[in-house]
Design a protein around this motif. Structure first.
Motif, PDB file in Angstrom:
ATOM      1  N   LYS A 190       7.987   5.020  -9.129  1.00 41.18           N
ATOM      2  CA  LYS A 190       7.367   6.005  -8.515  1.00 41.18           C
ATOM      3  C   LYS A 190       9.243   6.896  -9.014  1.00 41.18           C
ATOM      4  CE  LYS A 190       3.186   6.208  -7.854  1.00 41.18           C
ATOM      5  NZ  LYS A 190       2.421   7.414  -8.823  1.00 41.18           N
ATOM      6  N   LYS A 191       9.212   7.991  -9.893  1.00 45.22           N
ATOM      7  CA  LYS A 191      10.265   8.622 -10.457  1.00 45.22           C
ATOM      8  C   LYS A 191      10.836   9.018  -9.249  1.00 45.22           C
ATOM      9  CE  LYS A 191      12.503  10.709 -14.286  1.00 45.22           C
ATOM     10  NZ  LYS A 191      11.830  11.447 -15.465  1.00 45.22           N
ATOM     11  N   GLY A 192      12.423   8.478  -9.015  1.00 41.69           N
ATOM     12  CA  GLY A 192      12.783  10.305  -8.198  1.00 41.69           C
ATOM     13  C   GLY A 192      13.019   9.055  -6.140  1.00 41.69           C
ATOM     14  N   ILE A 193      12.110   8.820  -6.661  1.00 47.81           N
ATOM     15  CA  ILE A 193      11.620   7.582  -5.289  1.00 47.81           C
ATOM     16  C   ILE A 193      12.131   6.760  -5.110  1.00 47.81           C
ATOM     17  CG2 ILE A 193       9.192   7.428  -3.676  1.00 47.81           C
ATOM     18  CD1 ILE A 193       7.531  10.303  -4.223  1.00 47.81           C
ATOM     19  N   GLY A 194      11.361   5.443  -5.398  1.00 45.95           N
ATOM     20  CA  GLY A 194      11.364   4.319  -5.530  1.00 45.95           C
ATOM     21  C   GLY A 194      10.011   3.618  -6.009  1.00 45.95           C
ATOM     22  N   TYR A 195       9.724   2.429  -5.541  1.00 45.37           N
ATOM     23  CA  TYR A 195       8.981   1.503  -6.604  1.00 45.37           C
ATOM     24  C   TYR A 195       7.674   1.053  -5.441  1.00 45.37           C
ATOM     25  CZ  TYR A 195      13.273   0.847  -9.037  1.00 45.37           C
ATOM     26  OH  TYR A 195      14.614   1.497 -10.013  1.00 45.37           O
ATOM     27  N   ARG A 196       6.385   0.800  -5.968  1.00 47.89           N
ATOM     28  CA  ARG A 196       4.993   0.094  -5.402  1.00 47.89           C
ATOM     29  C   ARG A 196       4.932  -1.209  -6.551  1.00 47.89           C
ATOM     30  NH1 ARG A 196       0.283   0.922  -7.509  1.00 47.89           N
ATOM     31  NH2 ARG A 196       0.062   2.795  -9.010  1.00 47.89           N
ATOM     32  N   ILE A 197       4.205  -1.363  -5.590  1.00 41.21           N
ATOM     33  CA  ILE A 197       3.427  -3.023  -6.003  1.00 41.21           C
ATOM     34  C   ILE A 197       2.199  -2.307  -6.800  1.00 41.21           C
ATOM     35  CG2 ILE A 197       1.806  -5.163  -6.435  1.00 41.21           C
ATOM     36  CD1 ILE A 197       4.903  -5.438  -6.474  1.00 41.21           C
ATOM     37  N   GLY A 198       2.065  -2.818  -8.597  1.00 41.38           N
ATOM     38  CA  GLY A 198       0.384  -2.312  -8.762  1.00 41.38           C
ATOM     39  C   GLY A 198      -0.527  -2.694  -9.081  1.00 41.38           C
ATOM     40  N   ASP A 249       0.442  -1.074   0.077  1.00 40.22           N
ATOM     41  CA  ASP A 249      -0.528  -0.098   0.108  1.00 40.22           C
ATOM     42  C   ASP A 249       0.927   1.139   0.374  1.00 40.22           C
ATOM     43  OD1 ASP A 249      -2.783  -1.135   0.106  1.00 40.22           O
ATOM     44  OD2 ASP A 249      -2.567  -2.284   2.171  1.00 40.22           O
ATOM     45  N   MET A 250       1.898   1.217  -0.265  1.00 35.91           N
ATOM     46  CA  MET A 250       3.159   2.644  -0.181  1.00 35.91           C
ATOM     47  C   MET A 250       4.228   1.775  -1.495  1.00 35.91           C
ATOM     48  SD  MET A 250       5.033   1.114   3.156  1.00 35.91           S
ATOM     49  CE  MET A 250       6.113   2.777   3.305  1.00 35.91           C
ATOM     50  N   VAL A 251       4.770   3.207  -1.209  1.00 36.41           N
ATOM     51  CA  VAL A 251       5.505   2.989  -1.904  1.00 36.41           C
ATOM     52  C   VAL A 251       7.100   2.734  -1.081  1.00 36.41           C
ATOM     53  CG1 VAL A 251       7.373   4.981  -3.700  1.00 36.41           C
ATOM     54  CG2 VAL A 251       5.318   5.246  -3.613  1.00 36.41           C
ATOM     55  N   VAL A 252       7.901   2.111  -2.004  1.00 34.72           N
ATOM     56  CA  VAL A 252       9.180   1.879  -1.355  1.00 34.72           C
ATOM     57  C   VAL A 252      10.236   2.227  -1.715  1.00 34.72           C
ATOM     58  CG1 VAL A 252      10.788   0.346   0.336  1.00 34.72           C
ATOM     59  CG2 VAL A 252       7.788  -0.783  -0.406  1.00 34.72           C
ATOM     60  N   LYS A 253      11.159   3.128  -0.832  1.00 34.54           N
ATOM     61  CA  LYS A 253      12.216   3.422  -1.290  1.00 34.54           C
ATOM     62  C   LYS A 253      13.565   2.728  -1.607  1.00 34.54           C
ATOM     63  CE  LYS A 253      11.407   7.944   1.528  1.00 34.54           C
ATOM     64  NZ  LYS A 253      12.323   8.882   2.740  1.00 34.54           N
ATOM     65  N   ARG A 254      14.245   3.325  -3.195  1.00 39.33           N
ATOM     66  CA  ARG A 254      15.117   2.559  -3.865  1.00 39.33           C
ATOM     67  C   ARG A 254      16.173   2.253  -2.546  1.00 39.33           C
ATOM     68  NH1 ARG A 254      16.188   2.494  -8.784  1.00 39.33           N
ATOM     69  NH2 ARG A 254      18.748   2.666  -8.922  1.00 39.33           N
ATOM     70  N   ASP A 255      16.531   3.537  -1.533  1.00 41.20           N
ATOM     71  CA  ASP A 255      17.831   2.612  -0.567  1.00 41.20           C
ATOM     72  C   ASP A 255      17.132   1.768   0.399  1.00 41.20           C
ATOM     73  OD1 ASP A 255      19.209   4.966  -1.727  1.00 41.20           O
ATOM     74  OD2 ASP A 255      18.677   6.927  -0.097  1.00 41.20           O
ATOM     75  N   THR A 256      15.297   1.877   0.575  1.00 43.83           N
ATOM     76  CA  THR A 256      15.358   0.667   1.416  1.00 43.83           C
ATOM     77  C   THR A 256      15.492  -0.755   1.113  1.00 43.83           C
ATOM     78  OG1 THR A 256      13.010   1.918   2.597  1.00 43.83           O
ATOM     79  CG2 THR A 256      13.118  -0.194   2.987  1.00 43.83           C
TER      80      THR A 256
END
Length: 223
Positions: A215-223, A168-175
């Motif tokens: 999510k450009k510049g942030i990370g990824y999420r499940i669609g 339910d959220m965007v996960v940062k690349r660093d995470t």
């Protein structure tokens, strides 16, 4: 969310048990081809099997022994053949428990819950994760979608695990990179991108397009 495979040729019993267990949020499937049970077992990859003794083609003892050649999954026999010899036979062939018909659905549920606790609670985390029909098996490092199964690398598994655990959220690349390498000093941005792209191709090959959204510049999420 555990998957339970019902090997029972009485359609009424199989349907009743399936509907009951689904109300407990189990993922349940019944066998459709009794001459080729192992193919369906392998595809579904259950965490527990409910097995009748009297079946078409071969009996439950035979299929239990076949399953035991490839898996230690808990097997509970459910049968009207409740004589002591049948119970002994079931255990000797690799069964873990035996419930005589007729049985109360509540009793069956308690037996299943106890068996799953004994078999899997020591892991300390969910064995499988599910999202929109895609089932990620953490112990087998596979993902199943609409009867298609793909093998995952260790990094691909970790990427999907963290995304599906936080769907339910965007996960940062660093995470994600911290999860993969456990130490930021070993992080490589390009390596993460390569892993994501390769994983996307695998997912698309089984019909899971846009399963991972950027999510450009942030990370990824499940669609």
């Amino acid at each position: 969310m555990y998957r339970i495979f019902i090997i029972e040729d009485d359609e009424i019993i199989a349907r009743t048990v399936k509907q009951h267990l689904e109300r407990w949020d189990y993922i349940v499937s019944g066998v459709s081809d009794f001459s080729n049970i192992m193919a369906e077992f392998t595809m579904f990859a259950p965490q527990l099997v409910l097995m009748d003794v009297k079946l078409p083609f071969y009996n439950g003892y035979y299929w239990c022994s076949e399953i035991r050649k490839v898996s230690k999954v808990p097997i509970i026999f459910i049968s009207s053949a409740s004589e002591n010899m049948n119970i002994v036979m079931a255990v000797n062939m690799g069964g873990d428990d035996f419930i005589a018909k007729p049985f109360e659905l509540e009793v069956l549920t308690v037996k299943i819950q106890a068996m799953l606790r004994r078999a899997y609670d020591f892991v300390g985390q969910s064995i499988v994760l599910e999202h929109k029909g895609a089932i990620l098996n953490l112990t087998e490092t596979t993902l199943i979608f609409q009867k298609e199964k793909i093998e995952l690398t260790k990094n691909e598994l970790k990427i999907l695990q963290i995304l599906m655990e936080n769907k339910d959220m965007v996960v940062k690349r660093d995470t994600i990179m911290t999860k993969l390498w456990e130490n930021d000093s070993y992080v490589d941005e390009n390596t993460l991108s390569v892993n994501i792209n390769r994983l996307r191709k695998k997912l698309e090959a089984i019909g899971l397009k846009e399963f991972i959204i950027t999510k450009k510049g942030i990370g990824y999420r499940i669609g």
